[in-house]
Design a protein around this motif. Structure first.
Motif, PDB file in Angstrom:
ATOM      1  N   ASN A  84       0.829  -1.213   0.000  1.00 54.74           N
ATOM      2  CA  ASN A  84       0.000   0.000   0.000  1.00 54.74           C
ATOM      3  C   ASN A  84       0.862   1.260   0.000  1.00 54.74           C
ATOM      4  O   ASN A  84       0.512   2.263  -0.642  1.00 54.74           O
ATOM      5  N   LEU A  85       1.980   1.236   0.756  1.00 56.72           N
ATOM      6  CA  LEU A  85       2.884   2.392   0.764  1.00 56.72           C
ATOM      7  C   LEU A  85       3.426   2.642  -0.628  1.00 56.72           C
ATOM      8  O   LEU A  85       3.487   3.788  -1.094  1.00 56.72           O
ATOM      9  N   HIS A  86       3.822   1.574  -1.307  1.00 56.22           N
ATOM     10  CA  HIS A  86       4.380   1.705  -2.648  1.00 56.22           C
ATOM     11  C   HIS A  86       3.369   2.346  -3.591  1.00 56.22           C
ATOM     12  O   HIS A  86       3.696   3.268  -4.342  1.00 56.22           O
ATOM     13  N   LEU A  87       2.146   1.863  -3.547  1.00 58.24           N
ATOM     14  CA  LEU A  87       1.123   2.395  -4.451  1.00 58.24           C
ATOM     15  C   LEU A  87       0.776   3.840  -4.109  1.00 58.24           C
ATOM     16  O   LEU A  87       0.515   4.646  -5.011  1.00 58.24           O
ATOM     17  N   LYS A  88       0.785   4.176  -2.818  1.00 57.98           N
ATOM     18  CA  LYS A  88       0.494   5.552  -2.406  1.00 57.98           C
ATOM     19  C   LYS A  88       1.549   6.505  -2.950  1.00 57.98           C
ATOM     20  O   LYS A  88       1.220   7.560  -3.528  1.00 57.98           O
ATOM     21  N   LEU A  89       2.819   6.143  -2.793  1.00 58.64           N
ATOM     22  CA  LEU A  89       3.893   7.007  -3.288  1.00 58.64           C
ATOM     23  C   LEU A  89       3.894   7.077  -4.807  1.00 58.64           C
ATOM     24  O   LEU A  89       4.108   8.146  -5.386  1.00 58.64           O
ATOM     25  N   CYS A  90       3.638   5.941  -5.457  1.00 63.39           N
ATOM     26  CA  CYS A  90       3.598   5.942  -6.922  1.00 63.39           C
ATOM     27  C   CYS A  90       2.461   6.822  -7.433  1.00 63.39           C
ATOM     28  O   CYS A  90       2.597   7.513  -8.450  1.00 63.39           O
ATOM     29  N   ALA A  91       1.328   6.795  -6.732  1.00 63.33           N
ATOM     30  CA  ALA A  91       0.194   7.626  -7.135  1.00 63.33           C
ATOM     31  C   ALA A  91       0.555   9.107  -7.063  1.00 63.33           C
ATOM     32  O   ALA A  91       0.104   9.911  -7.896  1.00 63.33           O
TER      33      ALA A  91
END
Length: 221
Positions: A84-91
């Motif tokens: 979830n952290l990865h997707l949040k930062l990528c977003a």
């Protein structure tokens, strides 16, 4: 009796230090890591974690008892939540989940994740958790060290969110549980004759971790 993990770490000390003190890690700690390197790493780490979740699924099958089955299942879910952290930062960079998941795996990603999966498929659950431990326990150690570095959480570091993820109690508890699991499994099946093979698995996984940092630093394919 000292823990199996600490024995492995001591016997692979040079490889361990090359991993936890890699220039990529130091750049995270002082905020000097180029943004492009971090972005490339983070997308690859998302793909990496998906394959690590599959490794934990192998652990469910290989588990010698229901307790270890539950632990492997919890590990799989913990890893999927970590993404979830990865997707949040990528977003925040304009990258959608779909775009991230369509990214080609780098060679370092393939090499490391398939090595871990193969360790589990060819061996037993102790082989698997030893192969997983440089990632699980290593990231907790790195997170703690960077948080205490003086620049990791100083408010100016662009990688504070990443550091907080791995120095936080949630991930630290995962690492402690992993260490306890290694020793439980070692009590069931570790022999001195077997130790050299476990050390080689651990050493290779640690080297592959360092290669993964290097992939991010050089933005290698």
């Amino acid at each position: 009796m000292s823990s199996l993990f600490e024995r492995l770490k001591s016997d692979a000390a040079a490889d361990w230090q090359a991993y936890v003190r890699h220039p990529f890690v130091l750049g995270l700690g002082d905020g000097t890591l180029p943004k492009a390197s971090f972005q490339h790493y983070l997308v690859q780490d998302y793909l990496f974690l998906i394959e690590f979740a599959r490794a934990y699924a192998i652990g469910v099958y290989k588990a010698p008892n229901p307790q270890e089955m539950r632990k492997a299942s919890e590990g799989m879910h913990s890893i999927l939540n970590e993404t979830n952290l990865h997707l949040k930062l990528c977003a925040e960079w304009g990258l959608s989940r779909e775009a991230v998941e369509k990214t080609k795996e780098a060679r370092a990603t393939v090499a490391y994740t398939r090595f871990v999966q193969e360790a589990g498929l060819r061996g037993d659950m102790l082989d698997l958790v030893v192969a997983l431990s440089p990632c699980v326990v290593g990231y907790a150690e790195i997170g703690t060290a960077l948080a205490a570095s003086g620049t990791g959480l100083d408010g100016e570091n662009p990688y504070t969110a990443w550091i907080r993820e791995y120095e936080g109690e949630g991930f630290q508890s995962v690492a402690r549980a992993s260490l306890e699991q290694i020793d439980r499994l070692a009590a069931l099946s570790l022999t001195e004759a077997r130790y050299p093979r476990l050390l080689e698995i651990f050493r290779q996984a640690t080297r592959l971790e360092a290669d993964f940092w290097q992939m991010g630093l050089t933005i290698a394919d």
